[in-house]
Design an enzyme around this catalytic site. Structure first.
Site, PDB file in Angstrom:
ATOM      1  N   CYS A 113       0.843  -1.197   0.000  1.00 58.34           N
ATOM      2  CA  CYS A 113       0.000   0.000   0.000  1.00 58.34           C
ATOM      3  C   CYS A 113       0.882   1.253   0.000  1.00 58.34           C
ATOM      4  CB  CYS A 113      -0.933  -0.003   1.213  1.00 58.34           C
ATOM      5  SG  CYS A 113      -2.083   1.384   1.223  1.00 58.34           S
ATOM      6  N   CYS A 114       1.922   1.261   0.862  1.00 53.09           N
ATOM      7  CA  CYS A 114       2.848   2.402   0.897  1.00 53.09           C
ATOM      8  C   CYS A 114       3.569   2.556  -0.440  1.00 53.09           C
ATOM      9  CB  CYS A 114       3.873   2.247   2.020  1.00 53.09           C
ATOM     10  SG  CYS A 114       3.245   2.575   3.674  1.00 53.09           S
ATOM     11  N   CYS A 199      -3.410   4.598   9.595  1.00 51.47           N
ATOM     12  CA  CYS A 199      -2.136   4.020  10.069  1.00 51.47           C
ATOM     13  C   CYS A 199      -1.474   4.873  11.144  1.00 51.47           C
ATOM     14  CB  CYS A 199      -1.189   3.838   8.890  1.00 51.47           C
ATOM     15  SG  CYS A 199      -1.839   2.712   7.648  1.00 51.47           S
ATOM     16  N   CYS A 224       8.115   3.691   5.650  1.00 52.19           N
ATOM     17  CA  CYS A 224       7.140   3.531   4.583  1.00 52.19           C
ATOM     18  C   CYS A 224       7.767   3.161   3.249  1.00 52.19           C
ATOM     19  CB  CYS A 224       6.331   4.810   4.420  1.00 52.19           C
ATOM     20  SG  CYS A 224       7.352   6.258   4.325  1.00 52.19           S
TER      21      CYS A 224
HETATM   22  S1  SF4 Z   1       0.580   4.732   5.652  1.00 48.30           S
HETATM   23 FE1  SF4 Z   1      -1.103   3.205   5.585  1.00 48.30          FE
HETATM   24  S2  SF4 Z   1      -2.706   4.032   4.204  1.00 48.30           S
HETATM   25 FE2  SF4 Z   1      -0.820   5.264   3.954  1.00 48.30          FE
HETATM   26  S3  SF4 Z   1       0.163   4.384   2.196  1.00 48.30           S
HETATM   27 FE3  SF4 Z   1       1.075   3.359   3.974  1.00 48.30          FE
HETATM   28  S4  SF4 Z   1      -0.203   1.541   4.415  1.00 48.30           S
HETATM   29 FE4  SF4 Z   1      -1.314   2.845   2.942  1.00 48.30          FE
END
Ligand code: SF4
Length: 239
Positions: A113-114, A199, A224
């Site tokens: 996701c990141c 998050c 991240c």
């Molecule tokens: S911090 Fe959470 S919502 Fe944002 S990109 Fe990363 S996993 Fe995805």
């Protein structure tokens, strides 16, 4: 040297680093998360009219308080922060295959996701520049204790600067209050470190400042991907 002189020296050093980046590493960009540290750098760059562009990664999952900072920066400095967003198709594929909040399921799902919402847009934002700047500090977490002021960012083939490396949290807030710098209102609600809304949680007194980021993971995995190359944090040399 007393603490006031120490702070003055750190501030002067940070400004020297920013001027050096603007003069010797153009074109250079500053990746702002719109959090407190990054507002210090934003203020220093804009107040001193340094030739450094500022951008932010609009992941699509930010708090409304974070998004409100964009207007506050425009009102205060008359400058619009450039936004880089994830590719719509990549987000849709991820959500269709794994669900809208799959980042809670595993470190791999979280990193994917990141990657889609932060790393790929960051790569686009950095393209064509010689250097980039972050507001990271050593004292922020277990993953940042060896942070250098200047790093050789091999993955992006450019230099990366962390001009606030030696600053304490008190330094950051001293600068913000002394210079009336706008800041994210979440900082007043127990959020010393702010990322995407799902998050990030508020922390309790005594907790590590980044304890509220991906709080369900081990401290060692809490980056991240913006500051990682081949799975390792890049720490090469200091100036
Ligand atoms: S911090 Fe959470 S919502 Fe944002 S990109 Fe990363 S996993 Fe995805």
């Amino acid at each position: 040297m007393d603490e006031t002189s120490n702070f003055a020296a750190r501030l002067a050093n940070t400004l020297d680093i920013l001027k050096k980046i603007a003069n010797e590493y153009a074109p250079a960009v500053f990746a702002s998360s719109l959090a407190a540290e990054d507002m210090v750098l934003t203020d220093l760059i804009l107040r001193n009219k340094l030739d450094i562009k500022i951008f932010s990664l609009e992941t699509g999952r930010l708090h409304k308080e974070t998004l409100a900072m964009l207007d506050r920066i425009q009102e205060t400095y008359g400058v619009e922060i450039q936004l880089f967003k994830p590719k719509v198709a990549a987000v849709e594929d991820y959500v269709r295959q794994h669900g809208v909040n799959a980042f809670y399921d595993s470190v791999e799902m979280r990193k994917e996701c990141c990657r889609i919402r932060k790393v790929e847009p960051l790569n686009r934002a950095l393209k064509g520049n010689k250097a980039w700047i972050t507001g990271q500090r050593r004292a922020q977490s277990a993953t940042r204790v060896e942070l250098a002021v200047q790093e050789d960012d091999v993955a992006h083939a450019m230099q990366k600067f962390n001009p606030l490396t030696d600053w304490s949290e008190d330094d950051v807030w001293h600068y913000i209050r002394s210079n009336n710098v706008p800041y994210n209102s979440l900082h007043d609600k127990g959020y010393p470190s702010i990322g995407c809304e799902p998050c990030t949680r508020a922390i309790q007194p005594g907790e590590d400042v980044r304890a509220g980021r991906w709080w369900w993971e081990n401290p060692e995995s809490k980056e991240c991907g913006l500051h990682v190359v081949d799975g390792k944090l890049v720490r090469i040399k200091s100036i």
